[in-house]
Design an enzyme around this catalytic site. Sequence first.
Site, PDB file in Angstrom:
ATOM      1  N   CYS A   1     -79.412 -36.162 -66.080  1.00  0.00           N
ATOM      2  CA  CYS A   1     -79.710 -34.726 -66.047  1.00  0.00           C
ATOM      3  C   CYS A   1     -81.079 -34.505 -66.661  1.00  0.00           C
ATOM      4  CB  CYS A   1     -78.655 -33.950 -66.829  1.00  0.00           C
ATOM      5  SG  CYS A   1     -78.932 -32.165 -66.781  1.00  0.00           S
TER       6      CYS A   1
ATOM      7  N   GLU B   1     -69.869 -40.549 -63.419  1.00  0.00           N
ATOM      8  CA  GLU B   1     -68.489 -40.436 -63.844  1.00  0.00           C
ATOM      9  C   GLU B   1     -67.826 -39.203 -63.258  1.00  0.00           C
ATOM     10  OE1 GLU B   1     -68.929 -40.920 -68.011  1.00  0.00           O
ATOM     11  OE2 GLU B   1     -69.697 -42.928 -67.578  1.00  0.00           O
TER      12      GLU B   1
ATOM     13  N   CYS C   1     -75.876 -33.088 -75.790  1.00  0.00           N
ATOM     14  CA  CYS C   1     -75.148 -33.637 -74.632  1.00  0.00           C
ATOM     15  C   CYS C   1     -75.494 -35.095 -74.407  1.00  0.00           C
ATOM     16  CB  CYS C   1     -75.489 -32.805 -73.393  1.00  0.00           C
ATOM     17  SG  CYS C   1     -74.853 -33.492 -71.858  1.00  0.00           S
TER      18      CYS C   1
ATOM     19  N   SER D   1     -73.303 -21.855 -69.346  1.00  0.00           N
ATOM     20  CA  SER D   1     -73.301 -22.515 -70.649  1.00  0.00           C
ATOM     21  C   SER D   1     -74.230 -21.738 -71.574  1.00  0.00           C
ATOM     22  CB  SER D   1     -73.792 -23.964 -70.510  1.00  0.00           C
ATOM     23  OG  SER D   1     -72.821 -24.712 -69.809  1.00  0.00           O
TER      24      SER D   1
ATOM     25  N   CYS E   1     -80.295 -31.169 -72.966  1.00  0.00           N
ATOM     26  CA  CYS E   1     -79.689 -30.447 -74.089  1.00  0.00           C
ATOM     27  C   CYS E   1     -79.444 -31.437 -75.232  1.00  0.00           C
ATOM     28  CB  CYS E   1     -78.371 -29.799 -73.663  1.00  0.00           C
ATOM     29  SG  CYS E   1     -78.591 -28.673 -72.271  1.00  0.00           S
TER      30      CYS E   1
ATOM     31  N   CYS F   1     -63.311 -33.145 -62.297  1.00  0.00           N
ATOM     32  CA  CYS F   1     -64.611 -32.769 -62.866  1.00  0.00           C
ATOM     33  C   CYS F   1     -65.658 -33.679 -62.227  1.00  0.00           C
ATOM     34  CB  CYS F   1     -64.521 -32.970 -64.377  1.00  0.00           C
ATOM     35  SG  CYS F   1     -66.072 -32.758 -65.226  1.00  0.00           S
TER      36      CYS F   1
ATOM     37  N   GLY G   1     -75.015 -33.877 -64.881  1.00  0.00           N
ATOM     38  CA  GLY G   1     -75.981 -33.169 -64.059  1.00  0.00           C
ATOM     39  C   GLY G   1     -75.923 -31.662 -64.143  1.00  0.00           C
ATOM     40  N   GLU G   2     -77.009 -31.045 -63.729  1.00  0.00           N
ATOM     41  CA  GLU G   2     -77.106 -29.583 -63.666  1.00  0.00           C
ATOM     42  C   GLU G   2     -76.985 -29.200 -62.189  1.00  0.00           C
ATOM     43  OE1 GLU G   2     -77.203 -26.669 -65.316  1.00  0.00           O
ATOM     44  OE2 GLU G   2     -77.507 -25.860 -63.315  1.00  0.00           O
TER      45      GLU G   2
ATOM     46  N   CYS H   1     -65.911 -33.288 -72.236  1.00  0.00           N
ATOM     47  CA  CYS H   1     -67.207 -32.682 -71.905  1.00  0.00           C
ATOM     48  C   CYS H   1     -68.304 -33.260 -72.768  1.00  0.00           C
ATOM     49  CB  CYS H   1     -67.195 -31.194 -72.220  1.00  0.00           C
ATOM     50  SG  CYS H   1     -65.999 -30.286 -71.322  1.00  0.00           S
TER      51      CYS H   1
ATOM     52  N   HIS I   1     -73.691 -21.024 -75.299  1.00  0.00           N
ATOM     53  CA  HIS I   1     -73.752 -21.837 -76.535  1.00  0.00           C
ATOM     54  C   HIS I   1     -74.414 -21.179 -77.730  1.00  0.00           C
ATOM     55  CE1 HIS I   1     -72.101 -24.695 -73.911  1.00  0.00           C
ATOM     56  NE2 HIS I   1     -73.190 -25.319 -73.531  1.00  0.00           N
TER      57      HIS I   1
ATOM     58  N   ASN J   1     -67.535 -31.947 -78.940  1.00  0.00           N
ATOM     59  CA  ASN J   1     -66.953 -33.295 -78.891  1.00  0.00           C
ATOM     60  C   ASN J   1     -67.950 -34.281 -79.471  1.00  0.00           C
ATOM     61  OD1 ASN J   1     -64.500 -32.712 -77.532  1.00  0.00           O
ATOM     62  ND2 ASN J   1     -65.667 -32.431 -75.648  1.00  0.00           N
TER      63      ASN J   1
HETATM   64  N1  SAH Z   1     -75.055 -29.057 -66.617  1.00  0.00           N
HETATM   65  C1  SAH Z   1     -74.026 -28.092 -66.505  1.00  0.00           C
HETATM   66  C2  SAH Z   1     -72.688 -28.686 -66.175  1.00  0.00           C
HETATM   67  C3  SAH Z   1     -72.313 -29.987 -66.829  1.00  0.00           C
HETATM   68  S1  SAH Z   1     -72.017 -29.940 -68.555  1.00  0.00           S
HETATM   69  C4  SAH Z   1     -73.952 -27.255 -67.759  1.00  0.00           C
HETATM   70  O1  SAH Z   1     -74.595 -27.611 -68.742  1.00  0.00           O
HETATM   71  O2  SAH Z   1     -73.296 -26.232 -67.713  1.00  0.00           O
HETATM   72  C5  SAH Z   1     -70.413 -29.197 -68.639  1.00  0.00           C
HETATM   73  C6  SAH Z   1     -70.110 -28.511 -69.967  1.00  0.00           C
HETATM   74  O3  SAH Z   1     -69.936 -29.491 -71.009  1.00  0.00           O
HETATM   75  C7  SAH Z   1     -71.243 -27.587 -70.442  1.00  0.00           C
HETATM   76  O4  SAH Z   1     -70.745 -26.347 -70.871  1.00  0.00           O
HETATM   77  C8  SAH Z   1     -71.819 -28.383 -71.564  1.00  0.00           C
HETATM   78  O5  SAH Z   1     -72.504 -27.558 -72.423  1.00  0.00           O
HETATM   79  C9  SAH Z   1     -70.597 -29.026 -72.162  1.00  0.00           C
HETATM   80  N2  SAH Z   1     -70.923 -30.104 -73.105  1.00  0.00           N
HETATM   81  C10 SAH Z   1     -71.961 -30.957 -73.059  1.00  0.00           C
HETATM   82  N3  SAH Z   1     -71.941 -31.783 -74.150  1.00  0.00           N
HETATM   83  C11 SAH Z   1     -70.851 -31.444 -74.880  1.00  0.00           C
HETATM   84  C12 SAH Z   1     -70.273 -31.957 -76.082  1.00  0.00           C
HETATM   85  N4  SAH Z   1     -70.795 -32.983 -76.740  1.00  0.00           N
HETATM   86  N5  SAH Z   1     -69.137 -31.376 -76.522  1.00  0.00           N
HETATM   87  C13 SAH Z   1     -68.565 -30.349 -75.835  1.00  0.00           C
HETATM   88  N6  SAH Z   1     -69.059 -29.853 -74.690  1.00  0.00           N
HETATM   89  C14 SAH Z   1     -70.194 -30.376 -74.216  1.00  0.00           C
HETATM   90 FE1  SF4 Z   2     -77.552 -31.361 -68.443  1.00  0.00          FE
HETATM   91 FE2  SF4 Z   2     -75.432 -29.759 -68.793  1.00  0.00          FE
HETATM   92 FE3  SF4 Z   2     -75.830 -31.906 -70.375  1.00  0.00          FE
HETATM   93 FE4  SF4 Z   2     -77.439 -29.804 -70.594  1.00  0.00          FE
HETATM   94  S1  SF4 Z   2     -75.212 -29.844 -71.019  1.00  0.00           S
HETATM   95  S2  SF4 Z   2     -78.084 -31.961 -70.529  1.00  0.00           S
HETATM   96  S3  SF4 Z   2     -77.571 -29.127 -68.488  1.00  0.00           S
HETATM   97  S4  SF4 Z   2     -75.387 -31.922 -68.210  1.00  0.00           S
END
Ligand code: SAH
Ligand code: SF4
Length: 354
Positions: free
Chosen positions: A113, A92, A120, A220, A117, A106, A166-167, A339, A222, A296
Amino acid sequence: MERPLFYSLSPKSLKSFLESNGQKAFVATQILKWVYEKYEFNPENWTNISKNLKDLLLENFDFNLPRIVWNGLSKDGTRKFLVAMRDDKTVETVMIPARSNRKTLCVSSQVGCAIGCTFCHTGTMGLMRHLEAGEIIGQFLAVTKFLRDKVGPEERLSNVVFMGQGEPLHNFENVKVATELMVNEKALGLSQRRVTISTSGLVPQIKKLDDFPPVNIAISLHAAHNDIRTELMPINKAFDLDRLLGAIKEIPLKAHRYITYEYLLIDQYNDRAEDVTALLNLLPKKVSKINLIPFNEYPESNFKRPSVSRINWFKNQLEDGGITATIRTTKGSDILAACGQLKSELEKDANLWD
Ligand code: SAH
Ligand code: SF4
């Protein structure tokens, strides 16, 4: 064997390919203009390029863009695209309108990934594969073409964030080539300040970032406590806050005056007074900015988003403590494009998008 994607080629490698095939180097500039200025992706239509050279290029490279197989428009103007690669794997890509006519894309850097996490949506699918540089650039080109065809010929994307699936630093080499193409004047020509790589904190790769064009880095974070961060992000077991902050200190800050920390706000979990105190103790104030991301929710998620007043309270506490904090407004949540809501298994998403 599949031909390599043309959009993975840096201007330098295109030049050396041409030279080693007896072509003049200036032709590279003409070719790059067709692709990155005129958005003409079919070499057959390149009027100033010889038939021989067109044949050579077509024999050696694949010029197909990723295919947009679905797109959805949110009430706030955010548009989500499901993009299929040549092996039919989908990722996406989300276009987010910003102030003064800017548009941010984006992009995804992997299919799925590996980091896993717990908050996510993408993290639940595991890693299927890395994307090639040309598949990342292809997301940009395919969406620009879509906008030009459907909205208007002047449409352009001004910013890129690596915040899709993805990371990015796990796919280091390909993301590096894609980032170089983004900021190269002969390719996408974006300003370095308008490209942001977001990472969950892969310490060994953060240490190699001086190899990258000096684009923005978002970490990130958190959580400011190791036990909470480990619960949210298993990667914290390998690279805890001490090691992460140690590696970040070494990032040369010549181009970016500060590092952005993303901080997911989860109700009654990491949004307490003691979290504010820990954050203020952890981060160097002058060179850090915190971007608060209210969680979210998605159908299977276990966490809750805090109330607006609690989010504002958290931000004000940080600012009173001397650290700049912004709240990321949620975009595209009605089409699950916000996100952490990105996940590309078509059959599952089909239900979610109804
Ligand atoms: N993998 C990388 C980049 C993609 S995620 C990373 O983790 O940084 C992009 C951003 O979206 C990250 O800061 C991630 O923590 C955030 N994200 C993931 N799941 C989310 C959710 N359910 N609500 C809000 N932000 C979220
Ligand atoms: Fe991967 Fe980023 Fe999602 Fe963590 S938040 S699972 S690093 S995409």
